[in-house]
Motif scaffolding. Structure first.
Motif, mmCIF file in Angstrom:
data_model
loop_
_atom_site.group_PDB
_atom_site.id
_atom_site.type_symbol
_atom_site.label_atom_id
_atom_site.label_comp_id
_atom_site.label_asym_id
_atom_site.label_seq_id
_atom_site.Cartn_x
_atom_site.Cartn_y
_atom_site.Cartn_z
ATOM 1 N N ALA A 32 18.389 7.437 35.816
ATOM 2 C CA ALA A 32 19.090 6.466 35.497
ATOM 3 C C ALA A 32 18.815 5.306 36.077
ATOM 4 C CB ALA A 32 19.069 6.757 33.728
ATOM 5 N N GLY A 33 19.892 5.601 36.646
ATOM 6 C CA GLY A 33 20.142 4.273 37.192
ATOM 7 C C GLY A 33 19.793 4.085 38.051
ATOM 8 N N THR A 34 18.671 4.093 38.704
ATOM 9 C CA THR A 34 17.543 3.607 40.455
ATOM 10 C C THR A 34 16.213 3.040 39.309
ATOM 11 O OG1 THR A 34 16.229 5.719 39.798
ATOM 12 C CG2 THR A 34 18.192 5.825 41.236
ATOM 13 N N GLY A 35 16.515 3.014 38.426
ATOM 14 C CA GLY A 35 15.595 1.869 37.721
ATOM 15 C C GLY A 35 13.538 2.426 38.392
ATOM 16 N N VAL A 36 13.533 3.786 38.613
ATOM 17 C CA VAL A 36 12.462 4.333 39.187
ATOM 18 C C VAL A 36 12.143 4.909 37.349
ATOM 19 C CG1 VAL A 36 13.166 6.488 39.721
ATOM 20 C CG2 VAL A 36 11.526 5.353 40.598
ATOM 21 N N ALA A 37 10.648 4.656 37.621
ATOM 22 C CA ALA A 37 9.855 5.401 36.396
ATOM 23 C C ALA A 37 10.335 7.119 36.500
ATOM 24 C CB ALA A 37 8.114 4.907 36.440
ATOM 25 N N VAL A 38 10.723 7.670 35.766
ATOM 26 C CA VAL A 38 10.604 8.940 35.089
ATOM 27 C C VAL A 38 9.519 9.922 34.347
ATOM 28 C CG1 VAL A 38 11.735 11.069 35.177
ATOM 29 C CG2 VAL A 38 12.795 9.006 36.291
ATOM 30 N N THR A 39 8.367 10.288 35.186
ATOM 31 C CA THR A 39 7.452 10.979 33.328
ATOM 32 C C THR A 39 7.484 12.490 33.918
ATOM 33 O OG1 THR A 39 5.560 10.657 35.853
ATOM 34 C CG2 THR A 39 5.929 8.941 34.176
ATOM 35 N N MET A 40 7.063 13.017 33.136
ATOM 36 C CA MET A 40 6.333 14.791 33.141
ATOM 37 C C MET A 40 4.767 14.804 32.853
ATOM 38 S SD MET A 40 8.710 15.606 29.858
ATOM 39 C CE MET A 40 8.098 17.449 29.829
ATOM 40 N N LEU A 41 4.262 16.031 33.444
ATOM 41 C CA LEU A 41 3.308 16.336 33.215
ATOM 42 C C LEU A 41 3.545 16.926 32.051
ATOM 43 C CD1 LEU A 41 3.098 19.719 35.460
ATOM 44 C CD2 LEU A 41 2.343 17.052 35.902
ATOM 45 N N ALA A 42 1.750 16.067 31.143
ATOM 46 C CA ALA A 42 1.405 16.559 29.422
ATOM 47 C C ALA A 42 1.480 17.799 29.595
ATOM 48 C CB ALA A 42 0.303 16.204 29.945
#
Lengths: 200, 200
Positions: free
Chosen positions: A163-173
């Motif tokens: 969360a702190g890194t500013g990267v987008a975190v997604t997951m498989l549908a």
């Protein structure tokens, strides 16, 4: 085992029966098949195993298995370096590559968080993942973890850690698998597919 | 296969998938398990295979596999030399030894007569069997062949071939297997068990 077979055969059967998917009976059948096809199967397989033991190593960057380090994916300049797909094990990485739907790089966790099995964050390659993401080049981390309790626990933990890194975190549908008949699907999958419904 | 795994891994998977009971998917799982347990499984199995390839041979008398020739059964003085049990393959010999119900010697045919697959008498070790029986020491030949069309064809052929030698030719009893529920048995087995019924 057969009391009449020599110790070499007994040892071969006992080691073969430790492979996943082979029990004592199929290990015996395999040993017989190997001994029947000595030139075509037994000797080449023994050689392939020695070669693999000597030459296959773990990629220091992503944790995949390959004969080179960094592995073929990590050292491929055509791969998108702004995307990292997080998988549980090398088997999942191979499945993803067979599907051919991902052109970024990977990160093999080496397992899942599990309170029951006593697997904590330190047992997984989570620190290395945060380290790779903190470099600044990565824009998105795709969590391709199994849809199980442990898989989802791990996904939540990773989302927090990143969360702190500013990267987008997604997951498989989640949804109905290709070829899936509604009649044969479990209730959980149907419910998730309904919640995630989209315009036709 | 995974395009990202090295040729050593591909070769290992492709050879493993030729083992009976292992398809491409379980061969991949096995290859991963082997690479994960390099010291405990991969290297010992490679060594066991090389050892087996170098040391296991076919017994010149009965056709069994062993590190000695004649094999342990044929060279065991405690075995009854007046009894020969004829089996299709070495796997059947091992099954018979596990059951521990036979104290004579064996003769491995190396297959069954099959019109469909074009297997004639010359492809099997039938001449050697007649030769062993003609020695005069053998009193009974037990045909332990499968209860299939090919198995029964082969049994009839062997009974004919041995008719002139004066030896008793018998075959395994047919009937309800131990633990067999009538409800789950095929009609043929029930019919044979009924025809071969005996006093309780």
């Amino acid at each position: 085992m057969a009391a009449s077979a020599g110790p070499e055969i007994e040892r071969l059967i006992s080691l073969l029966s430790k492979l996943p998917g082979l029990g004592p009976r199929s290990a015996r059948r395999s040993a017989l098949a190997l001994l029947k096809k000595r030139e075509a199967l037994l000797l080449p397989l023994a050689d392939a195993m020695s070669q693999a033991a000597a030459r296959v190593k773990t990629c220091g960057t992503c944790g995949a298995l390959d004969t080179q380090d960094p592995c073929a994916v990590c050292s491929d300049p055509a791969r998108d370096t702004s995307l990292i797909c997080v998988v549980e094990e090398v088997g999942a990485l191979w499945a993803m590559e067979r599907a051919g739907a991902f052109r970024g790089r990977y990160h093999v966790l080496g397992g899942l968080l599990s309170a029951l099995d006593g697997v904590g964050p330190d047992a997984l390659r989570i620190g290395q993942l945060v380290g790779r993401v903190s470099g600044g080049e990565v824009k998105e981390v795709v969590l391709a973890l199994p849809a199980t309790v442990d898989g989802q626990t791990t996904a939540h933990y990773l989302a927090d850690a990143l969360a702190g890194t500013g990267v987008a975190v997604t997951m498989l549908a989640r949804g109905v698998p290709v070829g899936g008949e509604l009649d044969w699907l479990d209730d959980g999958t149907i419910a998730q597919a309904m919640r995630a419904r989209r315009p036709a």
